[in-house]
Design a protein around this motif. Structure first.
Motif, PDB file in Angstrom:
ATOM      1  N   THR A 116      38.303  56.559  79.531  1.00 50.72           N
ATOM      2  CA  THR A 116      38.005  57.991  79.496  1.00 50.72           C
ATOM      3  C   THR A 116      39.276  58.770  79.810  1.00 50.72           C
ATOM      4  O   THR A 116      40.027  58.400  80.717  1.00 50.72           O
ATOM      5  CB  THR A 116      36.910  58.356  80.509  1.00 50.72           C
ATOM      6  N   TYR A 117      39.479  59.849  79.068  1.00 53.50           N
ATOM      7  CA  TYR A 117      40.624  60.735  79.288  1.00 53.50           C
ATOM      8  C   TYR A 117      40.166  61.935  80.115  1.00 53.50           C
ATOM      9  O   TYR A 117      39.035  62.399  79.969  1.00 53.50           O
ATOM     10  CB  TYR A 117      41.189  61.213  77.946  1.00 53.50           C
ATOM     11  N   HIS A 118      41.067  62.442  80.965  1.00 50.91           N
ATOM     12  CA  HIS A 118      40.688  63.508  81.889  1.00 50.91           C
ATOM     13  C   HIS A 118      41.741  64.620  81.923  1.00 50.91           C
ATOM     14  O   HIS A 118      42.518  64.734  82.873  1.00 50.91           O
ATOM     15  CB  HIS A 118      40.452  62.927  83.286  1.00 50.91           C
ATOM     16  N   TYR A 172      28.706  63.763  74.987  1.00 50.38           N
ATOM     17  CA  TYR A 172      28.236  64.791  75.913  1.00 50.38           C
ATOM     18  C   TYR A 172      27.153  65.644  75.244  1.00 50.38           C
ATOM     19  O   TYR A 172      27.300  66.008  74.068  1.00 50.38           O
ATOM     20  CB  TYR A 172      29.426  65.676  76.304  1.00 50.38           C
ATOM     21  N   ARG A 210      33.782  68.716  77.600  1.00 50.44           N
ATOM     22  CA  ARG A 210      33.037  67.513  77.215  1.00 50.44           C
ATOM     23  C   ARG A 210      33.412  66.324  78.098  1.00 50.44           C
ATOM     24  O   ARG A 210      32.589  65.410  78.284  1.00 50.44           O
ATOM     25  CB  ARG A 210      33.355  67.144  75.758  1.00 50.44           C
ATOM     26  N   THR A 211      34.631  66.307  78.599  1.00 55.18           N
ATOM     27  CA  THR A 211      35.093  65.179  79.405  1.00 55.18           C
ATOM     28  C   THR A 211      34.707  65.413  80.855  1.00 55.18           C
ATOM     29  O   THR A 211      35.306  66.233  81.551  1.00 55.18           O
ATOM     30  CB  THR A 211      36.612  65.015  79.289  1.00 55.18           C
ATOM     31  N   SER A 235      38.021  55.889  74.442  1.00 56.16           N
ATOM     32  CA  SER A 235      38.214  57.313  74.141  1.00 56.16           C
ATOM     33  C   SER A 235      37.156  57.872  73.198  1.00 56.16           C
ATOM     34  O   SER A 235      37.461  58.608  72.259  1.00 56.16           O
ATOM     35  CB  SER A 235      39.614  57.550  73.545  1.00 56.16           C
ATOM     36  N   HIS A 254      33.481  61.240  75.484  1.00 53.22           N
ATOM     37  CA  HIS A 254      33.361  62.698  75.517  1.00 53.22           C
ATOM     38  C   HIS A 254      32.595  63.242  74.312  1.00 53.22           C
ATOM     39  O   HIS A 254      31.987  64.309  74.389  1.00 53.22           O
ATOM     40  CB  HIS A 254      34.745  63.356  75.602  1.00 53.22           C
TER      41      HIS A 254
END
Length: 280
Positions: free
Chosen positions: A144-146, A120, A190-191, A114, A117
């Motif tokens: 990664t979180y979405h 970025y 950013r993600t 995590s 992001h």
């Protein structure tokens, strides 16, 4: 005017050990469950206060070198205290992960949970770095979180910040402009999507598989989330309001989270992906 305790917490990113229980503990165990064999070297990118490194050292007695790269000097200091008992098996380096310095060794395992992001739009640099630092047959384990995003690119934590800004008097339709004028890129923007990330990975590493789960955050009070936000996001969002309103901003974020908890049974729910990447 005195500075509130939560403002001080945001500036120093203090209290992450407690805050991480809302989200990061599950990631840490999930990632380490994918480590096989008897690794001798593990590098954690964005190692924070050293929780993943500590868990890895306990799980894998073969680890001779547990290395953390972290930007925050406050978190490095806390990690050094946490990991002190492990002596020379641990090395902590202050590093900007958008341009990390090379290390004179390779690792069987590289982890990053995590964090991506925050890199970025320069994420590809860390993929190149990982490719150069993985041992043959080694693996880069990445989460990664979405969050879903709206037409303005806001989603996830951005939505609680939107609620807070509205509570402090900003008309809802003006919130995207407040982000833009304040130079705060929404976290959901950013993600990158999994497809976009796969394209960035491809020149450097091979994707051998991935796992997915739903990440759910729940809280027991507005104050608990207020401190979670400060420990996790620091002053990233609070700079959107004047200094004399920042304590009120943090309270409003906590109140938004608590309202969502009461109405929905959770504060947020979003997909999280665990990538397994190897050298090409």
């Amino acid at each position: 005017m005195s500075t509130s305790a939560v403002e001080i917490q945001a500036r120093t990113l203090a209290g992450y050990a407690d805050a991480s229980r809302l989200r990061q503990v599950q990631d840490r165990d999930w990632v380490l469950d994918q480590v096989t064999g008897a690794p001798e070297c593990l590098i954690d990118l964005g190692s924070g206060i050293g929780q993943l490194l500590q868990a890895a050292l306990e799980r894998f007695p073969t680890l001779r070198r547990a290395v953390g790269l972290e930007r925050s000097e406050h978190r490095i200091a806390e990690a050094a205290t946490r990991l002190g008992p492990y002596g020379e098996r641990v090395a902590l380096h202050r590093a900007d992960l958008t341009a990390p310095e090379p290390l004179p060794f390779r690792a069987e395992v590289i982890t990053q949970t995590s964090v991506l992001h925050w890199l970025y739009p320069d994420e590809e640099r860390i993929f190149a770095w990982a490719a150069a630092h993985l041992s043959p047959g080694g693996r880069f384990l990445l989460t990664t979180y979405h969050p879903a995003r709206d037409a303005h690119g806001l989603g996830g934590e951005d939505e609680l910040v939107r609620d807070a800004l509205v509570a402090l008097g900003t008309p809802d339709d003006e919130v995207p402009g407040v982000f833009a004028r304040g130079g705060v890129l929404p976290i959901a923007t950013r993600t990158r999507t999994p497809e976009d990330l796969a394209a960035l990975v491809a020149p450097h590493l091979t994707l051998t598989g991935h796992l997915e789960r739903g990440a759910v955050v729940t809280v027991e009070s507005a104050a608990q989330y207020e401190h979670f936000h400060a420990a996790t996001f620091g002053d990233y969002y609070s700079r959107l309001v004047p200094e004399d309103r920042r304590a009120a901003f943090f309270r409003a974020v906590g109140e938004s989270a608590w309202r969502r908890q009461r109405e929905r049974g959770h504060v947020s729910r979003m997909p999280v992906r665990l990538w397994t990447l190897t050298t090409r």
